[in-house]
Structure formats: C-alpha cells, structure tokens
Design a protein around this motif. Structure first.
Motif, mmCIF file in Angstrom:
data_model
loop_
_atom_site.group_PDB
_atom_site.id
_atom_site.type_symbol
_atom_site.label_atom_id
_atom_site.label_comp_id
_atom_site.label_asym_id
_atom_site.label_seq_id
_atom_site.Cartn_x
_atom_site.Cartn_y
_atom_site.Cartn_z
ATOM 1 N N ALA A 201 -2.843 -14.430 11.702
ATOM 2 C CA ALA A 201 -3.179 -15.640 10.960
ATOM 3 C C ALA A 201 -2.486 -15.610 9.602
ATOM 4 O O ALA A 201 -2.097 -14.542 9.115
ATOM 5 C CB ALA A 201 -4.693 -15.743 10.772
ATOM 6 N N LEU A 202 -2.341 -16.777 8.990
ATOM 7 C CA LEU A 202 -1.642 -16.859 7.711
ATOM 8 C C LEU A 202 -2.337 -16.021 6.644
ATOM 9 O O LEU A 202 -1.671 -15.345 5.853
ATOM 10 C CB LEU A 202 -1.541 -18.314 7.253
ATOM 11 N N HIS A 203 -3.674 -16.023 6.618
ATOM 12 C CA HIS A 203 -4.369 -15.255 5.589
ATOM 13 C C HIS A 203 -4.144 -13.752 5.762
ATOM 14 O O HIS A 203 -4.141 -12.998 4.794
ATOM 15 C CB HIS A 203 -5.870 -15.577 5.582
ATOM 16 N N GLN A 204 -3.927 -13.309 7.014
ATOM 17 C CA GLN A 204 -3.627 -11.903 7.244
ATOM 18 C C GLN A 204 -2.224 -11.562 6.761
ATOM 19 O O GLN A 204 -1.986 -10.481 6.207
ATOM 20 C CB GLN A 204 -3.780 -11.578 8.727
ATOM 21 N N VAL A 205 -1.290 -12.483 6.967
ATOM 22 C CA VAL A 205 0.068 -12.293 6.464
ATOM 23 C C VAL A 205 0.047 -12.164 4.944
ATOM 24 O O VAL A 205 0.712 -11.302 4.361
ATOM 25 C CB VAL A 205 0.981 -13.463 6.882
ATOM 26 N N VAL A 206 -0.747 -13.031 4.291
ATOM 27 C CA VAL A 206 -0.866 -12.982 2.836
ATOM 28 C C VAL A 206 -1.417 -11.623 2.394
ATOM 29 O O VAL A 206 -0.876 -10.979 1.488
ATOM 30 C CB VAL A 206 -1.772 -14.116 2.320
ATOM 31 N N GLY A 207 -2.481 -11.179 3.044
ATOM 32 C CA GLY A 207 -3.092 -9.907 2.680
ATOM 33 C C GLY A 207 -2.149 -8.735 2.848
ATOM 34 O O GLY A 207 -2.032 -7.871 1.960
ATOM 35 N N ILE A 208 -1.439 -8.696 3.966
ATOM 36 C CA ILE A 208 -0.508 -7.600 4.218
ATOM 37 C C ILE A 208 0.648 -7.643 3.230
ATOM 38 O O ILE A 208 1.104 -6.603 2.729
ATOM 39 C CB ILE A 208 0.013 -7.658 5.669
ATOM 40 N N ASN A 209 1.131 -8.850 2.917
ATOM 41 C CA ASN A 209 2.246 -8.962 1.979
ATOM 42 C C ASN A 209 1.846 -8.512 0.585
ATOM 43 O O ASN A 209 2.654 -7.908 -0.137
ATOM 44 C CB ASN A 209 2.755 -10.399 1.947
ATOM 45 N N VAL A 210 0.611 -8.794 0.177
ATOM 46 C CA VAL A 210 0.126 -8.334 -1.125
ATOM 47 C C VAL A 210 0.157 -6.808 -1.183
ATOM 48 O O VAL A 210 0.600 -6.210 -2.165
ATOM 49 C CB VAL A 210 -1.302 -8.851 -1.393
ATOM 50 N N ILE A 211 -0.315 -6.185 -0.107
ATOM 51 C CA ILE A 211 -0.338 -4.719 -0.057
ATOM 52 C C ILE A 211 1.072 -4.140 -0.149
ATOM 53 O O ILE A 211 1.354 -3.252 -0.969
ATOM 54 C CB ILE A 211 -1.015 -4.241 1.238
ATOM 55 N N THR A 212 1.981 -4.657 0.687
ATOM 56 C CA THR A 212 3.338 -4.117 0.699
ATOM 57 C C THR A 212 4.071 -4.406 -0.609
ATOM 58 O O THR A 212 4.899 -3.597 -1.048
ATOM 59 C CB THR A 212 4.143 -4.684 1.886
ATOM 60 N N TYR A 213 3.761 -5.524 -1.251
ATOM 61 C CA TYR A 213 4.407 -5.843 -2.531
ATOM 62 C C TYR A 213 4.059 -4.791 -3.580
ATOM 63 O O TYR A 213 4.944 -4.274 -4.265
ATOM 64 C CB TYR A 213 3.970 -7.224 -3.014
ATOM 65 N N PHE A 214 2.778 -4.478 -3.713
ATOM 66 C CA PHE A 214 2.377 -3.508 -4.730
ATOM 67 C C PHE A 214 2.878 -2.107 -4.386
ATOM 68 O O PHE A 214 3.195 -1.317 -5.288
ATOM 69 C CB PHE A 214 0.863 -3.512 -4.901
ATOM 70 N N ILE A 215 2.965 -1.801 -3.106
ATOM 71 C CA ILE A 215 3.490 -0.497 -2.706
ATOM 72 C C ILE A 215 4.954 -0.363 -3.111
ATOM 73 O O ILE A 215 5.386 0.678 -3.614
ATOM 74 C CB ILE A 215 3.324 -0.284 -1.192
ATOM 75 N N THR A 216 5.737 -1.451 -2.919
ATOM 76 C CA THR A 216 7.164 -1.379 -3.225
ATOM 77 C C THR A 216 7.443 -1.386 -4.725
ATOM 78 O O THR A 216 8.571 -1.095 -5.137
ATOM 79 C CB THR A 216 7.929 -2.547 -2.569
ATOM 80 N N LEU A 217 6.440 -1.724 -5.539
ATOM 81 C CA LEU A 217 6.626 -1.639 -6.983
ATOM 82 C C LEU A 217 6.673 -0.191 -7.459
ATOM 83 O O LEU A 217 7.198 0.097 -8.539
ATOM 84 C CB LEU A 217 5.500 -2.376 -7.723
ATOM 85 N N LEU A 218 6.116 0.714 -6.654
ATOM 86 C CA LEU A 218 6.128 2.125 -7.041
ATOM 87 C C LEU A 218 7.553 2.661 -6.966
ATOM 88 O O LEU A 218 8.241 2.484 -5.962
ATOM 89 C CB LEU A 218 5.217 2.929 -6.106
ATOM 90 N N PRO A 219 8.023 3.316 -8.022
ATOM 91 C CA PRO A 219 9.413 3.802 -8.069
ATOM 92 C C PRO A 219 9.629 5.081 -7.270
ATOM 93 O O PRO A 219 10.110 6.083 -7.797
ATOM 94 C CB PRO A 219 9.637 4.022 -9.568
ATOM 95 N N VAL A 220 9.256 5.037 -5.995
ATOM 96 C CA VAL A 220 9.413 6.237 -5.163
ATOM 97 C C VAL A 220 10.617 6.137 -4.238
ATOM 98 O O VAL A 220 11.010 7.118 -3.618
ATOM 99 C CB VAL A 220 8.142 6.505 -4.332
#
Length: 283
Positions: A201-220
């Motif tokens: 569902a669209l709301h699940q896509v939003v939730g997953i994208n939020v998670i992956t966005y913050f993960i990719t902000l980490l300079p690892v």
C-alpha cells in the motif's frame, strides 16, 4: 570500510536468490511504469532546485533558477561518489561562492535546504507506525531514534534560520516544495513496486522510504550504496514481497536514483574547474 561491508552484505543476499526469477520480475515491469517513475524521480530534482532557489532569492542572491538547477544536479551527481547522501552539498556550496560573497549565508542556505528536506521526512514519519507490526529491528530502531533526529533537526534549523526569520513567506514556500519533492519519490516507488507485483500500500511505501532515507544519511557508505539496498530488500519482504521482487525493486530504484543525477555530468566538471580557478576558494 562501511561501504565494503554494506556492499558485501548485499552481494551475499543476491547470491542466495533465483536470478532467473529476478530477471523475470524485471522483464514484466511495464514500460509505462519505468517512464512514469523516471519522470517523477527527475521532477524531484527540479523540486529540490526550486526549494533552494527560493531560499537564495529571499537573500537577494542574483542566481537564476537555471543556475541553481545546474548546481543541484552537479551536487547530486557528485554524491554518487562521496560519503553519505550529503557529500555533494559541499560542491554546491563551493559553486555558490561564485555567485555571492556572503560565505556564511551561502553555507547556511545549503544547510537550511537540507534541513527542510529532512524535516519533511520527519513530518511523514508517523507512517512508520503503519509497519511497526513487522517488529523489524530497523523499524523499531528508527522509531526510537526519531525524537533524537527531531531534536537535532530543530537545533540545526534554529542555527540557520537567523538569516531567514524576516522572510517567513520564503520558508513556508520552501517547506511546501519539500513536501512535493518527497511526494513524487513516494509515488515513483509505489508505481515501481506495484509494477513488479509487490502487494504494498502507498502508506507502507512511505513508511519504508522514511526508514531507508534516514539510514542513508549515515556516513557509513558512499551515497548509501549497499545499506539502502539491504534495507529495501528486507523491509519489502516483510510486507509480502518475495526476495527476488524486493531485490528487483532495490536495483531498479537505485538505477533511477543514479540516472536522475546524470544531467549533473554536464555541469560538475565545469563547476569544479571554476572553483579551482577562483583565487578565493581553497579545495
């Protein structure tokens, strides 16, 4: 080291999958979905440029939207090769020095631009609750860390807002554009996921994208390579995707993320050359 470890984990995951099924999933992805999603990703970059341009215009920087767009594309292209997703911001700052002598304002504009984008993601973070039932360590970890993220964003905003407090209209417009810039990404991922047959569902896509966005902000790792793909594969499997379909989504969306920055190759070399030739800028 972080990039090697994350890529190694992703390669390990790919080695476990059925490649025939992966290619079959990719082959059934409709062309209209690819084109529409690609257009949405590209429009996201246009929105990013518009947000930054609004902030710069509020400070009377004589920079056209076309010039701001070139700097944004050049920075986005450079981010493909620099640590985390914000490495290209340094190139944007150096490029902006060629248009203004207000160095503090130039740096602050890029920081504020980034913070408004982060804040837009924070505002939609409640969608993460929709997938909390998955009990994923990534989901739970992000949920517990959101208050810390929010505190850091507010603190950084307070530090950079000083120059824009007399321009509330510009801030409102810029934040509105931030919402648009992330909405098109959500829609693009939703179209790709459904095109691959993932029952999400669209709301699940939003939730997953939020998670992956913050993960990719980490300079690892460089631009989140490997980290993002592992996160997407694992999280989409928990909402009903097969391993092959989730991996296909991770690969296709990564290709589009890189492709949307390719116009930057037209301006990044010239920008770097201009920065190096400036006597006031030290690389």
């Amino acid at each position: 080291m972080g990039t090697l470890l994350s890529l190694g984990l992703f390669v390990f995951l790919l080695a476990r999958q059925d490649w025939a099924e992966l290619w079959q999933a990719l082959s059934f992805l409709p062309m209209w979905a690819i084109l529409l999603a690609g257009g949405l990703y590209l429009s996201g970059q246009l929105a990013n440029a518009l947000r930054w341009w609004i902030l710069l215009r509020a400070q009377n920087v004589s920079l056209s939207f076309g010039q701001a767009l070139q700097l944004v594309f050049a920075g986005a292209f450079a981010s493909n090769f620099l640590p985390s997703t914000i490495g290209g911001d340094a190139l944007r700052i150096l490029g902006l020095f060629q248009y203004t002598s207000e160095r503090v304002m130039a740096v602050a504009s890029v920081i504020l631009d980034r913070m408004l984008n982060v804040l837009a993601y924070v505002t939609v973070a409640p969608f993460v609750l929709a997938i909390l039932r998955l009990q994923s360590p990534m989901v739970l970890g992000l949920t517990f860390s959101l208050p810390v993220w929010l505190h850091q964003v507010i603190k950084k905003l307070n530090e950079t807002l000083k120059l824009w407090r007399q321009r509330p209209g510009a801030l409102v417009r810029a934040f509105g554009v931030s919402g648009l810039s992330i909405l098109v990404i959500f829609l693009a991922l939703f179209i790709l996921a459904r095109g691959l047959g993932i029952p999400v569902a669209l709301h699940q896509v939003v939730g997953i994208n939020v998670i992956t966005y913050f993960i990719t902000l980490l300079p690892v790792s460089v631009n989140g390579y490997g980290v993002r793909e592992v996160a997407i594969t694992g999280l989409y499997m928990q909402v009903g995707a097969t391993f092959e379909h989730a991996a296909a989504l991770a690969i296709v969306s990564r290709v589009m993320l890189v492709a949307e920055t390719l116009p930057g190759v037209l301006w990044a070399p010239r920008l770097v050359a201009g920065v190096r030739s400036s006597p006031d800028v030290v690389l």
